[in-house]
Design an enzyme around this catalytic site. Structure first.
Site, short mmCIF file in Angstrom:
data_model
loop_
_atom_site.label_atom_id
_atom_site.label_comp_id
_atom_site.label_asym_id
_atom_site.label_seq_id
_atom_site.Cartn_x
_atom_site.Cartn_y
_atom_site.Cartn_z
N GLU A 248 0.91 -1.15 0.00
CA GLU A 248 0.00 0.00 0.00
C GLU A 248 0.93 1.19 0.00
O GLU A 248 1.65 1.42 0.96
CB GLU A 248 -0.85 -0.08 1.27
CG GLU A 248 -2.09 0.74 1.23
CD GLU A 248 -1.92 1.97 2.06
OE1 GLU A 248 -1.78 3.03 1.45
OE2 GLU A 248 -1.91 1.87 3.30
N CYS B 18 -2.22 8.73 3.62
CA CYS B 18 -2.10 8.05 2.33
C CYS B 18 -3.32 8.29 1.46
O CYS B 18 -3.25 8.18 0.24
CB CYS B 18 -1.89 6.56 2.56
SG CYS B 18 -3.04 5.83 3.69
P1 NDP Z 1 9.48 4.60 3.30
O1 NDP Z 1 9.03 3.88 2.11
O2 NDP Z 1 10.81 5.21 3.31
O3 NDP Z 1 9.41 3.65 4.56
C1 NDP Z 1 8.29 2.84 4.83
C2 NDP Z 1 8.71 1.72 5.74
O4 NDP Z 1 9.67 0.91 5.09
C3 NDP Z 1 9.36 2.22 7.02
O5 NDP Z 1 8.98 1.39 8.08
C4 NDP Z 1 10.83 2.06 6.70
O6 NDP Z 1 11.61 1.95 7.85
C5 NDP Z 1 10.80 0.77 5.94
N1 NDP Z 1 11.98 0.52 5.18
C6 NDP Z 1 12.68 1.38 4.41
N2 NDP Z 1 13.72 0.76 3.84
C7 NDP Z 1 13.68 -0.53 4.26
C8 NDP Z 1 14.50 -1.66 4.03
N3 NDP Z 1 15.56 -1.62 3.25
N4 NDP Z 1 14.16 -2.82 4.62
C9 NDP Z 1 13.07 -2.90 5.43
N5 NDP Z 1 12.29 -1.85 5.69
C10 NDP Z 1 12.58 -0.68 5.10
O7 NDP Z 1 8.38 5.62 3.61
P2 NDP Z 1 8.35 6.74 4.71
O8 NDP Z 1 7.57 6.22 5.85
O9 NDP Z 1 9.68 7.31 5.03
O10 NDP Z 1 7.63 7.79 3.85
C11 NDP Z 1 8.23 8.26 2.65
C12 NDP Z 1 7.17 8.53 1.63
O11 NDP Z 1 6.30 7.44 1.48
C13 NDP Z 1 6.29 9.66 2.01
O12 NDP Z 1 6.89 10.86 1.74
C14 NDP Z 1 5.09 9.37 1.17
O13 NDP Z 1 5.28 9.87 -0.12
C15 NDP Z 1 5.03 7.89 1.13
N6 NDP Z 1 4.06 7.34 2.07
C16 NDP Z 1 2.92 6.82 1.58
C17 NDP Z 1 2.00 6.30 2.40
C18 NDP Z 1 0.78 5.68 1.88
O14 NDP Z 1 0.16 4.94 2.60
N7 NDP Z 1 0.38 5.93 0.67
C19 NDP Z 1 2.16 6.31 3.85
C20 NDP Z 1 3.38 6.88 4.27
C21 NDP Z 1 4.31 7.33 3.40
P3 NDP Z 1 12.55 3.17 8.34
O15 NDP Z 1 11.64 4.25 8.74
O16 NDP Z 1 13.29 2.58 9.47
O17 NDP Z 1 13.41 3.54 7.17
#
Ligand code: NDP
Length: 676
Positions: A256, A295
Site C-alpha cells: 500500500e 495516504c
Molecule cells: P518509506 O518507504 O521510506 O518507509 C516505509 C517503511 O519501510 C518504514 O517502516 C521504513 O523503515 C521501511 N523501510 C525502508 N527501507 C527498508 C528496508 N531496506 N528494509 C526494510 N524496511 C525498510 O516511507 P516513509 O515512511 O519514510 O515515507 C516516505 C514517503 O512514502 C512519504 O513521503 C510518502 O510519499 C510515502 N508514504 C505513503 C503512504 C501511503 O500509505 N500511501 C504512507 C506513508 C508514506 P525506516 O523508517 O526505518 O526507514
C-alpha cells in the site's frame, strides 16, 4: 526527555546498540529517542513459527476474536499513555484520534466480525458447496486455513498505531503470528503500544514481536508461508518486493504505497448548492488533517471549468484561516510534519508541482505558528496550487507531496474529469461530490478500475458520511497500479490475506468432517430425543428428524388465503393458475408450506430452543397441489456459540411431497440454550 526504545525479539526486549537510530521531535527538532539493534532474525522467525503460530492455531476463530476484543479494551484503557506521546509526532489530538482510537476501533470491528462472520472452528468456509457429480457423492468446497509462517508488517511513519493495528487485527484473527516493523521516525509511539499489548497477557507467546530500526536480513529468510505487508513509498515497495529471496520463494507481498488521490466536483454542483460547501470542507479537511500526511489525502481537486475560480477562491480562503501551531495546544488545527527530512521532501516536491501550477495559498514566509518555533519544528502552511492546463501537466498527476498540499484543476466534461482522475496511475481513493446519481454511476464505470475506493457524498449522506480519507475496516483499503496493487482490510477479505484458500474435493462425509458443517448427502444421526429438547451442547451436527406426513387440502389453501389476505390467483383461480407455466392449477402458498413444515417439526414443550431468529436461502422447487402430502427432513447443520448462555444452531430443512420429491429447502436459524 530521551526514550531508549527496545525491540521485542524471540521473547526478549533488546536495548539499542551501536546500530541505534535517532528520533526527533516534530515540534522542536530535539532528539527524543533512539533505538535499534542487531537482531537474531532467524530466532525471531523460529519464535513466531514454532511458538506463536501453534498457540494461535490452537485457538479457533472465535477464541482469537475474543482475544482481539480483550486486547482492544486493554489498549483503550491505557490510551492516554499513547496520547501523551502523540504530539511529538507533530499530530494534534484530533489527528491522534484517527491514529489511536481509529486503530483500537479497527481492532474492535475485527473482533466483532470474527465472531459474527467466521465459524467457531478452525476452517473458514468460503462460498457454497459445489456439486461436482450427478448423484452428489462427490462435492467441492472452498475453504481457507491459516498460513503456517509469520507476517512481517512494515509500516509508514504517519500512523504509528492505526498502521500497526489495522494489519495486526486481521493477521491475528487468521491465526498468524506477526513481526511489526514501524517506520523509525515515529516508532516510539508504536513501541509504547506494543508494550501495552504484551503486558496485557492476552497474546500467546510468539504472537507479536517488534523491530525498532532496521530489519537486517529478516526478509532474506522468509519463505512461502510468510507474508510481507508494506505501507510506505513506491520506491521502497519496489526495492523490497524485488528481493530475490521473496520472489524465488513466492512470499506474499502486499503493498500500500503513495497515491495521487483525487476529489471530483460533479458538473451538477454550483456554488449555491449544499454540495459545494461540502466539497470545500472535505478538501480542506484532507489537506490539513495530519498536516496532509495521509495516504488517502486529496492531492488533486478536479472541478468543472465553470467553478474553477469559485473553488480556488473558497478553498484558499478556508485554508488560510487554519491555525498552525504546537499540536499540544487545543487551539491548533494543524500541527507539524513528522520531521525535518519529511518537510524537506515536501518542499522538494512543491518545487516540481510549481513548474506546472501557480500557488494561490500557503506562503511559508507568511506562516504564523502558535506556541512553537517555526524554524525548529517541521511546520508548513496548507498550500494550494492552481493548474490551468492539467492535460499537458505531468508532475501534478505523478508527484505526491506528502504534506498539506493539493492542486485544483478544471475539467471540460465528465469524461474529461474521469480521464484526469485516472491519470494518477492508480489510487487508493477518489471521491465525487454530486447530487446526480447518473454522475456517480458514470464515475464508477469510467474510473472504478483505477481506484481502490470511490467515495460519493451529497446532501443526503453528508450528515453521516465517514469522510473521503477514512479507510474503514469494513471496506477494502488499497488500490491498483501506483497505489501498490494490494488490498488491506475489507472485513473478512483482510483476514484471508493471511490464509491459504484450498479447494477441497470429496464425498459429503469428508466435507462435513473438514468443515464441521453438515453437507447434504452426508450421514445423518438419530438424536436421543427430539432435537428441540436437547441443549446446545447435546445437539450434534448431523442430528436429523424426518417428520410424519400431512396432507394439504383445498380448504387449507382457501383458509390460509382468507386468513392472511394472500389471494394471489395461483392459489385461488384454477383457470388462471393453469395458464401460468409454473403451475399445474391451483397450488398451496409457499408460506403455507413453511407454516405446515414448522407444525410438523416443532416440539411444542418449553425447552432449550429459545427462538427462531431467521431463515436463509429459501427456494421452492416443486409446487404442491391440493391433495398432495408434505413431510420435512430437518438436520442440524452448524453450531456457533453466541453468548454465555446460548448459541446459534442452523438447521438444514428440506420439504418433500408424498413421492419424496423435494418441494422446498431452506436454512433455519435458532438460538438454543446451553442449559435445560
Ligand atoms: P518509506 O518507504 O521510506 O518507509 C516505509 C517503511 O519501510 C518504514 O517502516 C521504513 O523503515 C521501511 N523501510 C525502508 N527501507 C527498508 C528496508 N531496506 N528494509 C526494510 N524496511 C525498510 O516511507 P516513509 O515512511 O519514510 O515515507 C516516505 C514517503 O512514502 C512519504 O513521503 C510518502 O510519499 C510515502 N508514504 C505513503 C503512504 C501511503 O500509505 N500511501 C504512507 C506513508 C508514506 P525506516 O523508517 O526505518 O526507514
Amino acid at each position: 526527555m530521551m526514550i531508549e526504545l527496545q525491540s521485542f525479539a524471540a521473547g526478549k526486549w533488546v536495548a539499542p546498540d551501536g546500530n541505534a537510530r535517532q528520533m526527533f521531535s516534530a515540534v522542536t527538532g530535539e532528539m527524543i529517542a533512539r533505538g535499534g539493534a542487531a537482531l537474531d532474525t532467524d530466532a525471531m522467525i523460529r519464535y513466531a513459527v514454532e511458538v506463536g503460530g501453534p498457540a494461535l492455531r490452537a485457538m479457533d476463530f472465535h477464541a482469537r476474536a475474543r482475544m482481539l476484543k480483550a486486547l482492544a479494551q486493554h489498549i483503550d484503557s491505557r490510551k492516554e499513555e499513547l496520547y501523551a506521546l502523540n504530539p511529538l509526532t507533530g499530530a494534534t489530538r484530533a489527528d491522534g484520534w484517527i491514529d489511536i482510537d481509529g486503530g483500537i476501533g479497527t481492532m474492535f470491528v475485527y473482533a466483532s466480525k470474527g465472531r459474527r462472520e467466521m465459524p467457531e472452528g478452525h476452517v473458514y468456509i468460503e462460498g457454497e458447496t459445489e456439486q461436482l457429480s450427478r448423484n452428489g457423492t462427490f462435492l467441492g468446497q472452498h475453504v481457507a486455513v491459516p498460513l503456517r509462517g509469520v507476517a512481517v508488517h512494515i509500516n509508514a511513519f504517519n500512523f504509528p498505531i492505526w498502521g500497526m493495528l489495522e494489519k495486526l487485527a486481521p493477521a491475528l484473527l487468521a491465526g498468524v503470528p506477526c513481526i511489526v516493523k514501524p517506520a523509525t521516525a515515529t516508532s516510539y509511539l508504536t513501541e509504547a503500544c506494543v508494550r501495552v499489548m504484551l503486558s496485557s497477557g492476552f497474546l500467546p507467546d510468539g504472537a507479536l514481536q517488534l523491530i525498532i530500526g532496521g530489519t537486517g536480513d529478516l526478509l532474506d529468510r522468509l519463505g512461502p508461508q510468510d507474508v510481507v505487508s508494506f505501507t510506505g513509498s513506491a520506491d521502497t515497495a519496489l526495492m523490497l518486493r524485488s528481493n530475490p529471496h521473496l520472489l524465488k520463494r513466492g512470499t506474499r507481498f502486499i503493498a500500500e504505497q503513495d497515491s495521487l488521490n483525487c476529489s471530483v466536483l460533479g458538473p451538477d454542483v454550483t456554488p449555491d448548492a449544499p454540495e459545494f460547501d461540502l466539497f470545500i470542507k472535505e478538501a480542506a479537511r484532507e489537506i490539513t488533517t495530519k498536516a496532509g500526511q495521509k495516504c488517502t489525502a486529496i492531492r488533486r481537486i478536479i472541478v468543472p471549468q465553470a467553478q474553477f475560480d469559485a473553488v480556488a477562491d473558497a478553498l484558499s480562503a478556508r485554508l488560510s484561516g487554519t491555525r498552525i501551531g504546537d499540536p499540544a495546544l487545543e487551539s491548533t488545527r494543524m500541527g507539524a510534519l513528522a520531521g525535518a527530512s519529511q518537510k524537506q521532501d515536501v518542499i522538494t516536491n512543491l518545487r516540481r508541482i510549481a513548474e506546472e501550477a501557480e500557488r494561490i495559498c500557503g506562503d511559508p514566509d507568511l506562516m504564523q505558528v502558535d506556541g512553537a518555533d517555526a524554524g525548529a519544528g517541521a511546520f508548513l502552511p496548507p498550500t494550494l496550487y492552481r493548474c490551468s492546463d492539467p492535460d499537458s501537466a505531468r508532475n501534478v498527476h505523478e508527484i505526491e507531496a506528502f504534506g498539506p498540499v493539493s492542486t485544483v484543476m478544471p475539467y471540460r466534461d465528465l469524461d474529461h474529469a474521469c480521464d484526469l482522475a485516472n491519470r494518477g496511475g492508480g489510487s487508493l481513493v477518489a471521491s465525487v461530490i454530486t447530487h446526480d446519481p447518473q454522475v456517480a454511476r458514470e464515475v464508477v464505470l469510467r474510473s472504478g478500475a483505477w481506484h481502490g475506493r470511490i467515495y460519493i457524498n451529497d446532501r443526503d449522506s453528508m450528515g453521516e458520511a465517514t469522510g473521503h480519507g477514512s479507510p474503514l475496516p469494513h471496506m477494502i483499503h488499497g488500490g491498483p497500479g501506483r497505489a501498490g496493487g494490494g488490498e488491506e482490510l475489507g472485513g473478512i477479505r483482510g483476514v484471508l490475506h493471511y490464509m491459504q484458500r484450498v479447494a477441497v474435493q470429496g464425498s459429503p462425509d469428508m466435507l462435513t468432517s473438514v468443515t464441521g458443517q453438515w453437507v447434504p448427502g452426508s450421514g445423518e444421526k438419530k438424536a436421543p430425543a427430539h432435537p428441540f429438547q436437547l441443549t446446545f451442547d447435546e445437539i450434534e451436527v448431523g442430528h436429523t428428524i424426518n417428520t410424519a406426513q400431512r396432507q394439504v387440502s383445498l380448504e387449507d389453501i382457501e383458509h390460509f388465503a382468507a386468513f392472511t389476505g394472500d389471494t394471489f390467483y395461483a392459489h385461488m383461480d384454477e383457470a388462471a393458475a393453469a395458464a401460468n407455466p409454473f403451475f399445474p392449477g391451483r397450488v398451496a402458498h409457499g408460506y403455507l408450506l413453511l407454516s405446515f413444515a414448522a407444525g410438523l417439526f416443532v416440539q411444542p414443550d418449553p425447552g432449550p430452543v429459545l427462538a427462531n431468529t431467521g431463515l436463509n436461502s429459501l427456494s421452492f422447487q416443486k409446487p404442491v397441489s391440493p391433495g398432495d402430502s408434505l413431510w420435512v427432513r430437518l438436520t442440524a447443520r452448524r453450531k456457533t456459540r453466541r453468548t454465555d448462555t446460548y448459541g446459534e444452531v442452523r438447521w438444514h430443512a428440506t420439504l418433500y411431497n408424498q413421492d419424496d420429491e423435494q418441494t422446498a429447502a431452506y436454512e433455519l436459524l435458532t438460538m438454543v440454550s446451553y442449559s435445560r
